[in-house]
Design an enzyme around this catalytic site. Structure first.
Site, mmCIF file in Angstrom:
data_model
loop_
_atom_site.group_PDB
_atom_site.id
_atom_site.type_symbol
_atom_site.label_atom_id
_atom_site.label_comp_id
_atom_site.label_asym_id
_atom_site.label_seq_id
_atom_site.Cartn_x
_atom_site.Cartn_y
_atom_site.Cartn_z
ATOM 1 C CB THR A 1 -11.055 4.369 10.867
ATOM 2 O OG1 THR A 1 -10.938 3.444 9.803
ATOM 3 C CG2 THR A 1 -10.435 5.689 10.495
ATOM 4 N NE ARG B 1 -10.519 -0.822 1.115
ATOM 5 C CZ ARG B 1 -10.862 -0.276 2.284
ATOM 6 N NH1 ARG B 1 -10.011 -0.202 3.272
ATOM 7 N NH2 ARG B 1 -12.083 0.201 2.450
ATOM 8 C CB VAL B 2 -5.840 3.051 -0.614
ATOM 9 C CG1 VAL B 2 -5.933 4.354 0.169
ATOM 10 C CG2 VAL B 2 -4.394 2.570 -0.666
ATOM 11 N N GLY B 3 -8.530 2.750 1.423
ATOM 12 C CA GLY B 3 -9.872 3.250 1.718
ATOM 13 C C GLY B 3 -9.916 4.764 1.767
ATOM 14 C CG ASP B 4 -12.902 6.580 4.260
ATOM 15 O OD1 ASP B 4 -12.562 5.431 4.613
ATOM 16 O OD2 ASP B 4 -13.525 7.344 5.010
ATOM 17 C CB THR C 1 -14.678 5.548 10.951
ATOM 18 O OG1 THR C 1 -14.401 4.142 11.033
ATOM 19 C CG2 THR C 1 -15.902 5.834 11.822
ATOM 20 N N GLY C 2 -15.685 3.913 8.387
ATOM 21 C CA GLY C 2 -16.725 3.045 7.840
ATOM 22 C C GLY C 2 -16.256 2.350 6.592
#
Lengths: 341, 341
Positions: free
Chosen positions: B207, B235-238, B258-259
């Site tokens: 990211t 899927r959606v991340g942060d 990020t992570g």
């Protein structure tokens, strides 16, 4: 408030006035729910008033039954929300509002206050109970947020109830989108006319939500919605956003919100309430009041939050005219309110 | 740390040891960026090391140029992230990882610390610069989060650069998804075999993000990503979640993360750092360290956060082996790091 305290101190105001209107605090609560900001009071009919109170009462009993049978707070939250999703009266599941494209696009989320596990779905169109899909995301996938078609494939593989999109259709929501389309067409036909930009007669943020505390002392929160009538462009509000529409943390409280979702995302309302409780040592009532009335209201963000703290104290804060809400105590005592009562 | 302070106090440890490794604090910073957790150090080549440092340096200069020309913190954040999106080296825009379905699905968000205005897009496949789309959502729509096809229609109407999905293809990301597909196929062929569940050799959370402070004292933050290699089900991340991947509040700091995105959503990492600064009066460094190392690490959440506070102090916290990161001061002094240096 200071003038009121002064008047109280000198005995000019009977104490009952303070409790007459907006005190929503109830102790020994195991489940609290909301059904959104709802209609303006002037548009409420006696019949709808009765139906809503019956629905909220039924949802409280459905959730409480899970707890009484040894279920945990997640079971109670899911059961109460499923019942509200299945009712055509509220803007979640059956009865969801229509998008500008004439579809029903649903969002939901759930969170476990013990583990901070969470699950959410957004923009789904064929899942009968989005809250159950959100729980499946939490418990059966490694993810937190699944959107659109991907979320639908996942829910299908999980064996959840999949319905034809027509299932969500209701006459009153269909009429509401007709009105918007008619105004859109009028505006296009008369581009320089005096037709005012579209404004809903009554914006109903009829999101539903629940907060629960089980016998093991674990909190949970969940929220489900059809979003805003006439929403465009795959717009997603706060309901599926952990920290905005939903948050649960055993160290503080379980929170579910409803209202103008964009503001609830920007102010991270659910997480902000929890943060103020943890770090400013504020009560749930004080924290919720600060965020809803001192932060959101001046910014123009209409909406509400309900919460249940780890001691079983339920509270609701809203800067709108009303909030469909209710709670049930450990002993089974129910309280349901639609406006200031 | 107490034993170390004790040893320091009695003169047994030279002070330089404390500064040798992980002190990322830099003062008088106007722009900070990150390019994700990146490769394990053992897989880094001298050539890639040089290319990454050049890229981060170029991104810092691109953002700084905006500020020097009178642009605001949002302009700097957008410019720095656009340059990183356009590079095939990082997992955002061109060079994004592939989903399990062999697509590139991009997410981004941006936030204005002055007004708490925010914009985000998720699951988009044809928008060349998702960060610019996120900014358009913030400035040209009434919404905060638009997903999928709706976000793409909005971006197209706004005249943003729309590309063929093939634009995002890169050889190294294509090879990475081949490897996952091969393992998927092997697992299906031998359902009861000893083939281990798929595990990436090196999960790259590449990211990108930026935080900036302009001459008017206003903070901004932004984040952009292609998500996790082989991600499933929409899927959606942060990264597109305000309060998780991105938050900015003039009262505290601008944050980009990020992570392992699921953990960053559940812990509302960006907003949690801001809350600790506001309510516990912690420094950016102390708050970021608490969330990344004391909360996320024990929970198993790998990742990092960069931040810039209102006084111009930049910091980075990470519980991974490395973090591609850099910052530039008001005077144009650049510092770029990839691991502990």
């Amino acid at each position: 408030m200071r003038w009121l305290l002064t008047l109280l101190a000198i005995g000019l105001v009977p104490m009952t006035i303070l409790h007459a209107a907006s005190d929503d605090t109830v102790e020994h609560v195991v489940l609290g729910i909301h059904g959104g900001i709802g209609l303006e009071k002037k548009d409420m009919t006696p019949d709808l008033d009765r139906q809503l109170r019956e629905l909220l009462t039924a949802a409280l009993h459905a959730g409480k039954a899970k707890l009484d049978a040894g279920g945990n707070s997640l079971d109670a939250v899911e059961a109460a929300i499923r019942l509200m999703e299945d009712s055509p009266l509220l803007n979640a599941g059956k009865g969801a509002v229509f998008t500008r494209e004439g579809r029903n696009e649903l969002d939901a989320s759930i969170m476990d206050g013990r583990t901070k596990a969470a699950g959410a779905v957004a923009g789904v169109t064929v899942i009968k109970n989005p809250i159950t899909a959100a729980r499946a995301v939490m418990e059966k996938s490694k993810h937190v947020l699944l959107i659109g078609r991907g979320a639908e494939i996942f829910a299908t593989k999980q064996g959840l109830d999949i319905v034809d999109p027509a299932y969500f259709w209701t006459e009153h929501r269909w009429q509401a989108i007709q009105e918007i389309w008619k105004q859109d067409a009028e505006q296009k036909a008369q581009p320089q006319s005096s037709v005012a930009p579209w404004k809903s007669k009554h914006i109903e943020y009829g999101t539903v939500g629940a907060v629960a505390l089980d016998q093991a002392g674990n909190l949970a929160a969940g929220t489900s919605t059809g979003g805003m009538t006439g929403k465009l462009y795959g717009r997603v509000g706060d309901s599926p956003i952990i920290s905005a529409g939903t948050y649960a943390d055993n160290a503080a409280a379980a929170i579910s919100c409803t209202g103008h979702g964009e503001f609830f995302i920007r102010y991270a309302v659910s997480h902000e309430i929890v943060s103020q409780m943890k770090y400013l040592k504020r009560s749930l009532k004080a924290a919720a009041d600060d965020v809803i009335n001192q932060q959101l209201k001046p910014a123009g963000g209409e909406g509400a939050a309900i919460g249940l703290d780890k001691s079983g104290k339920f509270d609701a804060a809203y800067n709108s005219e009303g909030l469909y809400r209710g709670c049930i105590t450990k002993e089974g005592k129910v309280r349901v309110r639609l406006y200031e009562e």
